[in-house]
Design an enzyme around this catalytic site. Structure first.
Site, PDB file in Angstrom:
ATOM      1  N   GLY A   1      33.733  44.385  44.391  1.00 51.96           N
ATOM      2  CA  GLY A   1      34.074  45.618  43.678  1.00 51.96           C
ATOM      3  C   GLY A   1      32.819  46.246  43.106  1.00 51.96           C
TER       4      GLY A   1
ATOM      5  N   GLN B   1      27.636  51.660  37.922  1.00 49.45           N
ATOM      6  CA  GLN B   1      26.689  50.595  38.248  1.00 49.45           C
ATOM      7  C   GLN B   1      25.530  51.072  39.123  1.00 49.45           C
ATOM      8  OE1 GLN B   1      30.089  47.756  39.311  1.00 49.45           O
ATOM      9  NE2 GLN B   1      28.510  46.372  38.600  1.00 49.45           N
TER      10      GLN B   1
ATOM     11  N   CYS C   1      29.369  39.589  37.900  1.00 48.78           N
ATOM     12  CA  CYS C   1      29.217  41.040  37.932  1.00 48.78           C
ATOM     13  C   CYS C   1      27.854  41.370  38.523  1.00 48.78           C
ATOM     14  CB  CYS C   1      29.322  41.598  36.508  1.00 48.78           C
ATOM     15  SG  CYS C   1      29.140  43.382  36.432  1.00 48.78           S
ATOM     16  N   LEU C   2      27.821  42.332  39.452  1.00 49.55           N
ATOM     17  CA  LEU C   2      26.549  42.688  40.090  1.00 49.55           C
ATOM     18  C   LEU C   2      25.539  43.237  39.074  1.00 49.55           C
ATOM     19  CD1 LEU C   2      27.885  44.303  43.402  1.00 49.55           C
ATOM     20  CD2 LEU C   2      26.770  42.082  43.160  1.00 49.55           C
TER      21      LEU C   2
ATOM     22  N   HIS D   1      38.566  44.624  36.004  1.00 55.79           N
ATOM     23  CA  HIS D   1      37.123  44.469  35.766  1.00 55.79           C
ATOM     24  C   HIS D   1      36.404  45.808  36.004  1.00 55.79           C
ATOM     25  CE1 HIS D   1      33.191  42.084  36.513  1.00 55.79           C
ATOM     26  NE2 HIS D   1      32.889  43.325  36.844  1.00 55.79           N
ATOM     27  N   GLU D   2      36.748  46.473  37.127  1.00 55.04           N
ATOM     28  CA  GLU D   2      36.062  47.734  37.478  1.00 55.04           C
ATOM     29  C   GLU D   2      36.451  48.871  36.525  1.00 55.04           C
ATOM     30  OE1 GLU D   2      33.641  47.462  39.374  1.00 55.04           O
ATOM     31  OE2 GLU D   2      34.202  45.542  40.248  1.00 55.04           O
TER      32      GLU D   2
ATOM     33  N   HIS E   1      34.465  48.763  33.538  1.00 51.00           N
ATOM     34  CA  HIS E   1      33.141  49.386  33.731  1.00 51.00           C
ATOM     35  C   HIS E   1      33.190  50.882  33.408  1.00 51.00           C
ATOM     36  CE1 HIS E   1      30.295  46.486  35.310  1.00 51.00           C
ATOM     37  NE2 HIS E   1      31.155  46.037  36.198  1.00 51.00           N
TER      38      HIS E   1
END
Ligand code: NI
Length: 174
Positions: free
Chosen positions: A46, A51, A94-95, A136-137, A140
């Site tokens: 995702g 990000q 997480c990236l 999660h996204e 963000h």
């Protein structure tokens, strides 16, 4: 299409709230393509536009597990409508937070309203991994990260560790 740089903590942009998309046009379609390419390139499941430094309410997800079988879904202006009392727990990474995994409990099922790439209103019932991933996204998009589930002390330690790694000039990533 192009692969974008993914920003990492402590970049302040990650704490900002993303703006809704008013109309799905050429730029939004290109953004979604870039997000997918960037996500696949980093082996993520995702990615949110914030990000890559773009404060728009756009996320891309692919939770398919079979090798060679892609199931990309893009969500524009996603909003969680209903959540289940039942929860599931995953160790989330997480990236934007390298080498960090945090166990987080979230509603097992959620229903999401969103706009698709053709500008149509959609509703999707998400279960298990997809449910966790979309929550999660969407976090963000509201400037919230997995480390916000921790105490301030633990959070600061993680950020300090990541900042130190990135500042070390003898370490290179090529
Ligand atoms: Ni993330």
């Amino acid at each position: 299409m192009s692969i974008k740089d993914i920003i990492t903590v402590p970049n302040e942009t990650l704490k900002k709230i993303s703006e809704p998309i008013e109309k799905v046009g050429v730029n939004e379609k290109k953004l979604v393509k870039d997000l997918f390419e960037t996500m696949y390139n980093s082996n993520g499941i995702g990615l949110a536009a914030v990000q890559v430094g773009i404060l728009k309410r756009v996320i891309v997800i692919d939770v398919s597990t079979k090798e060679g079988e892609k199931k990309p879904i893009s969500f524009i202006n996603p909003v969680i409508k209903n959540i289940s009392d039942e929860t599931s727990t995953y160790e989330e990474g997480c990236l934007s937070i390298p080498d960090t995994f945090i166990e987080i409990e979230r509603p097992k099922i959620c229903e999401v309203d969103y706009i698709d790439l053709d500008g149509r209103k959609k509703n999707l019932r998400c279960n298990g991994l997809l449910s966790t991933c979309i929550q999660h996204e969407i976090n963000h998009l509201d400037g919230k990260l997995i480390i916000d589930h921790l105490s301030k002390l633990k959070r600061d330690l993680i950020i300090k560790k990541i900042s130190k790694i990135r500042r070390n000039p003898s370490r290179i990533i090529v």
